[in-house]
Design a protein around this motif. Structure first.
Motif, PDB file in Angstrom:
ATOM      1  N   ASN A  79       0.822  -1.223   0.000  1.00 28.28           N
ATOM      2  CA  ASN A  79       0.000   0.000   0.000  1.00 28.28           C
ATOM      3  C   ASN A  79       0.853   1.269   0.000  1.00 28.28           C
ATOM      4  O   ASN A  79       0.600   2.210   0.767  1.00 28.28           O
ATOM      5  N   GLY A  80       1.879   1.272  -0.807  1.00 27.12           N
ATOM      6  CA  GLY A  80       2.703   2.476  -0.973  1.00 27.12           C
ATOM      7  C   GLY A  80       3.673   2.755   0.162  1.00 27.12           C
ATOM      8  O   GLY A  80       4.265   3.829   0.230  1.00 27.12           O
ATOM      9  N   VAL A  81       3.853   1.769   1.054  1.00 25.03           N
ATOM     10  CA  VAL A  81       4.814   1.986   2.153  1.00 25.03           C
ATOM     11  C   VAL A  81       5.844   0.858   2.145  1.00 25.03           C
ATOM     12  O   VAL A  81       5.486  -0.325   2.100  1.00 25.03           O
ATOM     13  N   CYS A  82       7.131   1.237   2.214  1.00 26.19           N
ATOM     14  CA  CYS A  82       8.207   0.235   2.223  1.00 26.19           C
ATOM     15  C   CYS A  82       8.553  -0.124   3.670  1.00 26.19           C
ATOM     16  O   CYS A  82       8.847   0.752   4.482  1.00 26.19           O
ATOM     17  N   LYS A  83       8.503  -1.424   3.976  1.00 24.22           N
ATOM     18  CA  LYS A  83       8.840  -1.880   5.328  1.00 24.22           C
ATOM     19  C   LYS A  83      10.363  -2.034   5.425  1.00 24.22           C
ATOM     20  O   LYS A  83      10.957  -2.792   4.647  1.00 24.22           O
ATOM     21  N   PRO A  84      10.998  -1.326   6.356  1.00 27.72           N
ATOM     22  CA  PRO A  84      12.460  -1.473   6.468  1.00 27.72           C
ATOM     23  C   PRO A  84      12.837  -2.857   6.995  1.00 27.72           C
ATOM     24  O   PRO A  84      12.183  -3.373   7.896  1.00 27.72           O
ATOM     25  N   ILE A  85      13.892  -3.432   6.448  1.00 23.88           N
ATOM     26  CA  ILE A  85      14.247  -4.815   6.819  1.00 23.88           C
ATOM     27  C   ILE A  85      15.674  -4.959   7.340  1.00 23.88           C
ATOM     28  O   ILE A  85      16.027  -5.983   7.896  1.00 23.88           O
ATOM     29  N   TYR A  86      16.527  -3.947   7.120  1.00 28.62           N
ATOM     30  CA  TYR A  86      17.943  -4.109   7.484  1.00 28.62           C
ATOM     31  C   TYR A  86      18.312  -3.283   8.730  1.00 28.62           C
ATOM     32  O   TYR A  86      17.779  -2.193   8.940  1.00 28.62           O
ATOM     33  N   ASP A  87      19.264  -3.830   9.504  1.00 25.14           N
ATOM     34  CA  ASP A  87      19.800  -3.105  10.668  1.00 25.14           C
ATOM     35  C   ASP A  87      21.112  -2.410  10.335  1.00 25.14           C
ATOM     36  O   ASP A  87      21.613  -1.614  11.118  1.00 25.14           O
ATOM     37  N   PHE A  88      21.695  -2.778   9.192  1.00 22.01           N
ATOM     38  CA  PHE A  88      23.013  -2.247   8.851  1.00 22.01           C
ATOM     39  C   PHE A  88      23.241  -2.407   7.357  1.00 22.01           C
ATOM     40  O   PHE A  88      22.801  -3.395   6.763  1.00 22.01           O
ATOM     41  N   CYS A  89      23.938  -1.448   6.767  1.00 16.72           N
ATOM     42  CA  CYS A  89      24.370  -1.609   5.361  1.00 16.72           C
ATOM     43  C   CYS A  89      25.801  -1.103   5.203  1.00 16.72           C
ATOM     44  O   CYS A  89      26.124   0.008   5.641  1.00 16.72           O
ATOM     45  N   PHE A  90      26.639  -1.934   4.606  1.00 13.56           N
ATOM     46  CA  PHE A  90      28.017  -1.540   4.290  1.00 13.56           C
ATOM     47  C   PHE A  90      28.040  -1.141   2.820  1.00 13.56           C
ATOM     48  O   PHE A  90      27.821  -1.982   1.940  1.00 13.56           O
ATOM     49  N   ILE A  91      28.272   0.158   2.552  1.00 15.84           N
ATOM     50  CA  ILE A  91      28.311   0.644   1.165  1.00 15.84           C
ATOM     51  C   ILE A  91      29.775   0.752   0.736  1.00 15.84           C
ATOM     52  O   ILE A  91      30.502   1.642   1.165  1.00 15.84           O
ATOM     53  N   ASP A  92      30.201  -0.215  -0.090  1.00 12.15           N
ATOM     54  CA  ASP A  92      31.599  -0.287  -0.517  1.00 12.15           C
ATOM     55  C   ASP A  92      31.657  -0.734  -1.978  1.00 12.15           C
ATOM     56  O   ASP A  92      32.298  -1.726  -2.310  1.00 12.15           O
ATOM     57  N   GLY A  93      30.921   0.013  -2.827  1.00 11.84           N
ATOM     58  CA  GLY A  93      30.839  -0.397  -4.232  1.00 11.84           C
ATOM     59  C   GLY A  93      31.447   0.618  -5.162  1.00 11.84           C
ATOM     60  O   GLY A  93      32.665   0.718  -5.311  1.00 11.84           O
ATOM     61  N   ALA A  94      30.571   1.427  -5.787  1.00 12.12           N
ATOM     62  CA  ALA A  94      31.007   2.342  -6.839  1.00 12.12           C
ATOM     63  C   ALA A  94      31.776   3.542  -6.300  1.00 12.12           C
ATOM     64  O   ALA A  94      32.681   4.050  -6.949  1.00 12.12           O
ATOM     65  N   HIS A  95      31.402   4.046  -5.143  1.00  7.27           N
ATOM     66  CA  HIS A  95      32.002   5.250  -4.548  1.00  7.27           C
ATOM     67  C   HIS A  95      31.809   6.489  -5.425  1.00  7.27           C
ATOM     68  O   HIS A  95      32.646   7.378  -5.416  1.00  7.27           O
ATOM     69  N   THR A  96      30.744   6.494  -6.235  1.00  9.59           N
ATOM     70  CA  THR A  96      30.495   7.669  -7.088  1.00  9.59           C
ATOM     71  C   THR A  96      29.210   8.371  -6.661  1.00  9.59           C
ATOM     72  O   THR A  96      28.303   7.760  -6.090  1.00  9.59           O
ATOM     73  N   TRP A  97      29.179   9.669  -6.997  1.00 10.10           N
ATOM     74  CA  TRP A  97      28.049  10.519  -6.610  1.00 10.10           C
ATOM     75  C   TRP A  97      26.723   9.938  -7.123  1.00 10.10           C
ATOM     76  O   TRP A  97      25.778   9.770  -6.355  1.00 10.10           O
ATOM     77  N   GLU A  98      26.680   9.600  -8.453  1.00 11.35           N
ATOM     78  CA  GLU A  98      25.364   9.201  -8.963  1.00 11.35           C
ATOM     79  C   GLU A  98      24.940   7.825  -8.470  1.00 11.35           C
ATOM     80  O   GLU A  98      23.773   7.617  -8.170  1.00 11.35           O
ATOM     81  N   THR A  99      25.882   6.898  -8.341  1.00  8.46           N
ATOM     82  CA  THR A  99      25.475   5.553  -7.893  1.00  8.46           C
ATOM     83  C   THR A  99      25.252   5.525  -6.379  1.00  8.46           C
ATOM     84  O   THR A  99      24.182   5.139  -5.906  1.00  8.46           O
ATOM     85  N   ASP A 100      26.249   5.927  -5.617  1.00 10.48           N
ATOM     86  CA  ASP A 100      26.113   5.771  -4.164  1.00 10.48           C
ATOM     87  C   ASP A 100      25.303   6.886  -3.506  1.00 10.48           C
ATOM     88  O   ASP A 100      24.734   6.686  -2.430  1.00 10.48           O
ATOM     89  N   GLY A 101      25.228   8.053  -4.178  1.00 15.73           N
ATOM     90  CA  GLY A 101      24.309   9.085  -3.687  1.00 15.73           C
ATOM     91  C   GLY A 101      22.882   8.558  -3.767  1.00 15.73           C
ATOM     92  O   GLY A 101      22.104   8.651  -2.808  1.00 15.73           O
ATOM     93  N   PHE A 102      22.546   7.942  -4.890  1.00  7.42           N
ATOM     94  CA  PHE A 102      21.197   7.367  -5.045  1.00  7.42           C
ATOM     95  C   PHE A 102      21.035   6.142  -4.142  1.00  7.42           C
ATOM     96  O   PHE A 102      19.989   5.949  -3.512  1.00  7.42           O
TER      97      PHE A 102
END
Ligand SMILES: C[S@@+](CC[C@H](N)C(=O)[O-])C[C@H]1O[C@@H](n2cnc3c(N)ncnc32)[C@H](O)[C@@H]1O
Length: 248
Positions: A112-135
């Motif tokens: 019904n248009g609402v996203c249920k959060p599922i994660y307690d933690f996220c490690f962001i270690d991928g592209a390191h670029t403004w457009e990819t990791d900013g989004f």
């Protein structure tokens, strides 16, 4: 599997150092998550360190990369299996980008248009670029529980310093300012710290820890404990081990 055994088994495999891996493991032992996410696994070294905590606490890890990552030798499956950690990790291969996998996760967890959060933690270690990791930051925020944490790696890294990226046309054509600016730092300053749902920041070396606002005192982290220095005995054993392996 002990911390020292994992250190030995991962020796010389890029990217996360043994010291950082232990910090990641300690953080998760303190956080006690039920489900976590990793964006960018390559050989799966950071994944193994997180999975060591998952083995002790029985939580689940979703980790996403591209098909290319499976050409890394040893690959994530080999590293997880060698260390008996494979059952804690869902390896997700995104055909082009984890941005699309995040779209799939948001879609799957929306009602019904609402996203249920599922994660307690996220490690962001991928592209390191403004457009990819900013989004990616905005997408991960939707999937992150209140009180959950994000860890950004390589906050000072620039595209200009990457030898492996220099060959690509998109890098050759990139304006100098974009090449020389650390994108993850811009994401932190202009997106994360201005976001109304984030209130706790800790920069340590090349890492930035950020926490999603919560009314509960749960999920507060004892960073003294997470960053504890190895005991003199362990430091000495590590030194002897490094000599044995001709690292010193
Ligand atoms: C620095 S490596 C990850 C290292 C790993 N976290 C560790 O410390 O052991 C970055 C990885 O991110 C992946 N990556 C970069 N951009 C991506 C994207 N848009 N979608 C999926 N994977 C991406 C690359 O394929 C690469 O394997």
């Amino acid at each position: 599997m002990t911390i020292d055994e994992l250190k030995n088994n991962l020796l010389g495999i890029p990217h996360t150092s043994a010291e950082d891996g232990e910090i990641l493991h300690n953080f998760l032992m303190d956080l006690k998550p039920s489900k976590i996410l990793e964006l960018g696994f390559d050989h799966g070294v950071s994944t193994c360190w997180m999975a060591l905590a998952a083995q002790k606490l029985e939580f689940e890890i979703d980790s996403i990369d591209r098909p290319d990552a499976l050409n890394s030798k040893p690959d994530i499956y080999q590293n997880l299996t060698k260390n008996g950690l494979e059952k804690f990790v869902n390896v997700i291969i995104s055909e082009r980008t984890y941005i699309w996998e995040l779209r799939n996760l948001i879609s799957k967890n929306s009602t019904n248009g609402v996203c249920k959060p599922i994660y307690d933690f996220c490690f962001i270690d991928g592209a390191h670029t403004w457009e990819t990791d900013g989004f990616a930051f905005f997408l991960v925020e939707k999937l992150l529980k209140p009180g959950g944490w994000i860890l950004f790696d390589d906050i000072n890294w620039t595209i200009a310093e990457s030898k492996s990226l220099a060959q690509f046309d998109w890098v050759k054509d990139m304006p100098k300012e974009e090449k020389n600016t650390p994108h993850v730092k811009e994401i932190l300053e202009l997106l994360v710290s201005q976001h109304p749902n984030f209130d706790n920041f800790r920069i340590q070396g090349k890492w930035a820890w950020v926490k999603k606002t919560s009314n509960s005192k749960l999920n507060s982290i004892n960073f003294e404990k997470v960053y504890k220095k190895p005991s003199i005995k362990n430091a000495f054993l590590n030194f002897l081990y490094a000599i044995k392996k001709n690292l010193i």
